[in-house]
Design a protein around this motif. Structure first.
Motif, mmCIF file in Angstrom:
data_model
loop_
_atom_site.group_PDB
_atom_site.id
_atom_site.type_symbol
_atom_site.label_atom_id
_atom_site.label_comp_id
_atom_site.label_asym_id
_atom_site.label_seq_id
_atom_site.Cartn_x
_atom_site.Cartn_y
_atom_site.Cartn_z
ATOM 1 N N GLN A 23 -12.389 45.809 -35.185
ATOM 2 C CA GLN A 23 -12.432 46.675 -36.508
ATOM 3 C C GLN A 23 -11.219 46.503 -37.207
ATOM 4 O O GLN A 23 -11.234 46.989 -38.572
ATOM 5 C CB GLN A 23 -12.370 48.375 -36.117
ATOM 6 C CG GLN A 23 -13.839 48.298 -35.147
ATOM 7 C CD GLN A 23 -13.959 49.921 -34.714
ATOM 8 O OE1 GLN A 23 -13.413 50.184 -33.730
ATOM 9 N NE2 GLN A 23 -14.560 50.635 -35.466
ATOM 10 N N HIS A 124 -13.017 46.785 -25.797
ATOM 11 C CA HIS A 124 -13.599 47.618 -26.764
ATOM 12 C C HIS A 124 -14.625 46.980 -27.534
ATOM 13 O O HIS A 124 -14.705 46.719 -28.726
ATOM 14 C CB HIS A 124 -12.615 48.203 -27.794
ATOM 15 C CG HIS A 124 -12.747 49.366 -28.446
ATOM 16 N ND1 HIS A 124 -12.048 50.427 -28.668
ATOM 17 C CD2 HIS A 124 -13.878 49.759 -29.179
ATOM 18 C CE1 HIS A 124 -12.340 51.502 -29.438
ATOM 19 N NE2 HIS A 124 -13.616 51.106 -29.929
ATOM 20 N N ASN A 169 -13.690 51.163 -23.417
ATOM 21 C CA ASN A 169 -13.989 52.079 -24.347
ATOM 22 C C ASN A 169 -15.395 52.580 -24.476
ATOM 23 O O ASN A 169 -16.358 51.754 -24.467
ATOM 24 C CB ASN A 169 -13.488 51.777 -25.767
ATOM 25 C CG ASN A 169 -13.524 52.606 -26.946
ATOM 26 O OD1 ASN A 169 -12.840 53.677 -27.087
ATOM 27 N ND2 ASN A 169 -14.572 52.501 -27.499
ATOM 28 N N GLU A 170 -15.634 53.916 -24.352
ATOM 29 C CA GLU A 170 -16.995 54.476 -24.299
ATOM 30 C C GLU A 170 -18.177 53.431 -23.908
ATOM 31 O O GLU A 170 -18.948 53.206 -24.676
ATOM 32 C CB GLU A 170 -17.104 54.706 -25.743
ATOM 33 C CG GLU A 170 -16.255 55.542 -26.452
ATOM 34 C CD GLU A 170 -16.502 56.138 -27.914
ATOM 35 O OE1 GLU A 170 -17.680 55.494 -28.560
ATOM 36 O OE2 GLU A 170 -16.020 56.781 -28.559
ATOM 37 N N SER A 435 -16.057 50.523 -39.790
ATOM 38 C CA SER A 435 -16.695 51.215 -38.838
ATOM 39 C C SER A 435 -17.947 50.469 -38.536
ATOM 40 O O SER A 435 -18.645 49.699 -39.473
ATOM 41 C CB SER A 435 -17.122 52.446 -39.584
ATOM 42 O OG SER A 435 -18.319 53.243 -38.787
ATOM 43 N N TRP A 436 -18.164 50.130 -37.242
ATOM 44 C CA TRP A 436 -19.317 49.552 -36.635
ATOM 45 C C TRP A 436 -20.638 48.946 -37.392
ATOM 46 O O TRP A 436 -20.885 48.056 -38.133
ATOM 47 C CB TRP A 436 -19.508 49.517 -35.102
ATOM 48 C CG TRP A 436 -18.414 49.686 -34.347
ATOM 49 C CD1 TRP A 436 -17.592 50.757 -34.030
ATOM 50 C CD2 TRP A 436 -17.721 48.610 -33.542
ATOM 51 N NE1 TRP A 436 -16.782 50.433 -33.192
ATOM 52 C CE2 TRP A 436 -16.854 49.198 -32.938
ATOM 53 C CE3 TRP A 436 -17.862 47.275 -33.420
ATOM 54 C CZ2 TRP A 436 -15.689 48.587 -32.088
ATOM 55 C CZ3 TRP A 436 -17.339 46.709 -32.752
ATOM 56 C CH2 TRP A 436 -15.975 47.253 -31.813
ATOM 57 N N LYS A 442 -17.078 54.515 -44.752
ATOM 58 C CA LYS A 442 -16.582 55.641 -43.739
ATOM 59 C C LYS A 442 -15.046 55.518 -43.346
ATOM 60 O O LYS A 442 -14.981 54.707 -42.361
ATOM 61 C CB LYS A 442 -17.589 55.751 -42.638
ATOM 62 C CG LYS A 442 -17.385 57.008 -41.817
ATOM 63 C CD LYS A 442 -18.577 56.725 -40.692
ATOM 64 C CE LYS A 442 -18.529 58.059 -39.972
ATOM 65 N NZ LYS A 442 -19.453 58.124 -38.840
ATOM 66 N N TYR A 444 -11.450 56.721 -41.915
ATOM 67 C CA TYR A 444 -10.662 57.478 -40.865
ATOM 68 C C TYR A 444 -8.920 57.450 -40.893
ATOM 69 O O TYR A 444 -8.590 58.251 -40.279
ATOM 70 C CB TYR A 444 -11.064 56.982 -39.271
ATOM 71 C CG TYR A 444 -12.489 57.256 -38.874
ATOM 72 C CD1 TYR A 444 -12.613 58.616 -38.095
ATOM 73 C CD2 TYR A 444 -13.563 56.517 -39.276
ATOM 74 C CE1 TYR A 444 -13.946 58.924 -37.855
ATOM 75 C CE2 TYR A 444 -14.784 56.756 -38.757
ATOM 76 C CZ TYR A 444 -15.051 57.943 -37.974
ATOM 77 O OH TYR A 444 -16.216 58.415 -37.608
HETATM 78 C C1 BGP Z 1 -15.866 55.786 -31.545
HETATM 79 C C2 BGP Z 1 -15.488 54.169 -31.282
HETATM 80 C C3 BGP Z 1 -14.495 53.786 -32.340
HETATM 81 C C4 BGP Z 1 -14.886 54.121 -33.702
HETATM 82 C C5 BGP Z 1 -15.196 55.738 -33.841
HETATM 83 C C6 BGP Z 1 -15.841 56.050 -35.105
HETATM 84 O O1 BGP Z 1 -17.125 55.612 -30.779
HETATM 85 O O2 BGP Z 1 -14.872 54.116 -29.994
HETATM 86 O O3 BGP Z 1 -14.530 52.304 -32.236
HETATM 87 O O4 BGP Z 1 -15.826 53.558 -34.550
HETATM 88 O O5 BGP Z 1 -16.259 56.080 -32.930
HETATM 89 O O6 BGP Z 1 -17.011 55.706 -35.349
HETATM 90 P P1 BGP Z 1 -17.992 55.533 -36.433
HETATM 91 O O7 BGP Z 1 -17.090 54.100 -37.033
HETATM 92 O O8 BGP Z 1 -19.256 55.088 -36.224
HETATM 93 O O9 BGP Z 1 -17.791 56.430 -37.647
#
Ligand code: BGP
Length: 482
Positions: A23, A124, A169-170, A435-436, A442, A444
């Motif tokens: 990212q 990740h 990660n997640e 953001s993926w 979006k 942060y």
């Molecule tokens: C989490 C991930 C991050 C990041 C974040 C925000 O799920 O670990 O990598 O992307 O969410 O999500 P998004 O970018 O979809 O808003």
């Protein structure tokens, strides 16, 4: 609990911020880096918002010194980042790439130069494409050895300087998006059997790498980061309370029990077995999972929102295979598992433009639940607000982000008063980043990055947002001035 006087945050509390290699780094084919599953996936038309990629991302690979200097100026205590497997092993296994190892040496040393504790995520989501091609990545048990080999290479090289490690990660998100929702690579839909098998492989990779780390560096601190959405039953009807119990066993404890206890929840396994989708174990797996659970030092929590649970009829809603990626409020669909539960919006709480529920008290709920169920210390490894930001005359006014973070930190402070052992709080994210699925719209970060979806847009210059100055104060006062 209610405490008249707050004890506040511990004096060694790690105020941090987080990112992930794909990212932020860009430089997708520089210095011997191999191709990852995400490098491939983003090139499939329609998969990401306006076809955005991480080819350049925010160019952290080339600008890490500038970014770390900004962190130092802010007073950040820890920087959580991930390592791209494809920089270390371009083919996933086999030959190691010294230039890749060197990059993270430099990044780690740069952090340490300013007294910033590096917190490293081993995985990740960016799987070497070569392993997808060799044996379908996570789907094959072979991945466990390759993951442990990769992780051990990192532990050996960086373990003298890196104390905090996050294995995964997640796992709950990349596996459900990859094998149920079709929204992340490998883009499979409703493949329940494989979903649980893939998770078992990931659990074994996590467990074996935890054991490997502790053999090399007994003093290291390790855990996995779980995307934890604590649940609320929609009301006090018993069937909704039972739906909540089903949800918790299948969506929360299914992962956290593995990390903390080294076993799957009994009711969840019974359900999987009855439906013919339980994972296949190898002899010795249970003992390895248990051994690793004994060695884990903290539960990593990525907290964004809580979930509301309601009973779902057998002919009720299933997975929707889509999410709000446009930022048009109110476009998300209700999802569920027929016969068990569904997750309607919480009518008592506001949402972000991407329909994520905003619930500051939920972060305290996470801590309380983990403390009473597992009695483990907690690392908040992500928390933050995705929003549309505007750069005007070199400034970004983001009072909404400040309000969001302030409310969450206030609740986290209460969790500390409750006796929860919270070690760190990492916001998502430090700079703006990809953001993926939602592109660069979006945002942060505390630091605005001048770029948009188009790969040729923007200068990639960095600008401090109002929230940057605000968080600086929070750190200086150890969370007293919010
Ligand atoms: C989490 C991930 C991050 C990041 C974040 C925000 O799920 O670990 O990598 O992307 O969410 O999500 P998004 O970018 O979809 O808003």
């Amino acid at each position: 609990m209610y405490f008249k006087d707050s004890k506040g945050f511990p004096s060694d509390f790690l105020w941090g911020s987080a990112s992930a290699a794909y990212q932020v780094e860009g430089a997708w084919d520089s210095d011997g880096k191999g191709v990852s599953n995400w490098d491939k996936f983003v090139r499939i038309p329609g998969k990401t918002f306006k076809g955005t990629t991480g080819d350049k991302a925010v160019d952290h690979y080339n600008r890490y010194k500038e970014d770390v200097a900004l962190m130092a100026e802010m007073g950040l205590k820890t920087y959580r980042f991930s390592i791209a497997w494809t920089r270390i092993y371009p083919n996933g296994n086999g030959e190691v790439n010294e230039a890749g190892l060197q990059f993270y040496d430099n990044l780690i040393n740069e952090c340490l130069k300013y007294g910033i504790e590096p917190m490293v995520t081993v995985y990740h989501w960016d799987m070497p494409q070569a392993l997808e091609e060799q044996y379908h990545g996570w789907e094959n048990r072979q991945i466990v050895d390759d993951y442990v080999n990769y992780a051990t290479t990192l532990f050996k090289r960086y373990g003298d300087r890196v104390k905090y490690w996050i294995t995964m990660n997640e796992q709950n998100i990349f596996t459900s998006f990859g094998w149920l929702e079709g929204m992340h690579p490998p883009g499979k839909v409703d493949d329940m059997k494989m979903f649980y098998q893939v998770n078992h492989h990931a659990n074994m990779a996590h467990a074996k790498s935890v054991i490997a780390l502790k053999e090399l560096w007994p003093e290291a601190k390790v855990g996995a980061s779980f995307a934890y959405s604590p649940s609320y039953a929609i009301d006090n009807k018993p069937e909704n309370a039972m739906a909540k119990a089903d949800y918790d066993d299948l969506k929360n404890y299914y992962w956290m029990d593995v990390y903390a206890y080294g076993r799957y929840p009994r009711a969840a396994l019974a359900y999987l077995e009855a439906n013919g989708v339980a994972p296949v174990f190898e002899e010795g797996d249970n003992a390895i999972m248990k051994e690793a659970a004994q060695l884990v030092d903290f539960m990593g929590v990525n907290y964004y929102q809580t979930t509301t649970v309601e009973f779902n009829d057998i002919d009720g809603v299933g997975t929707s295979h889509e999410m709000n990626t446009t930022g048009k409020k109110g476009t998300a669909k209700v999802q569920g598992v027929p016969g068990l539960y569904k997750n309607p919006q919480n009518a008592n709480l506001p949402t972000t433009d991407w329909d994520w529920t905003i619930d500051p008290m939920g972060i305290r709920m996470c801590c309380r639940e983990i403390t009473s169920r597992y009695d483990l210390p907690i690392v908040i490894s992500e928390n933050g607000l995705g929003a549309f930001d505007k750069l005007e005359d070199g400034e970004v006014h983001d009072p909404y982000r400040i309000a969001y973070l302030k409310a969450h930190i206030e609740e986290l402070k209460k969790a500390c008063d409750d006796g929860c052992r919270v070690l760190a709080y990492c916001t998502w994210s430090y700079t703006d980043l990809l953001s993926w699925l939602n592109g660069y719209q979006k945002r942060y970060g505390f630091v605005y990055v001048d770029r948009e979806e188009d790969e040729n847009s923007g200068t990639l210059n960095r600008y401090k947002k109002d929230s940057y100055y605000w968080y600086k104060k929070v750190i200086e006062t150890n969370g007293e001035e919010l």
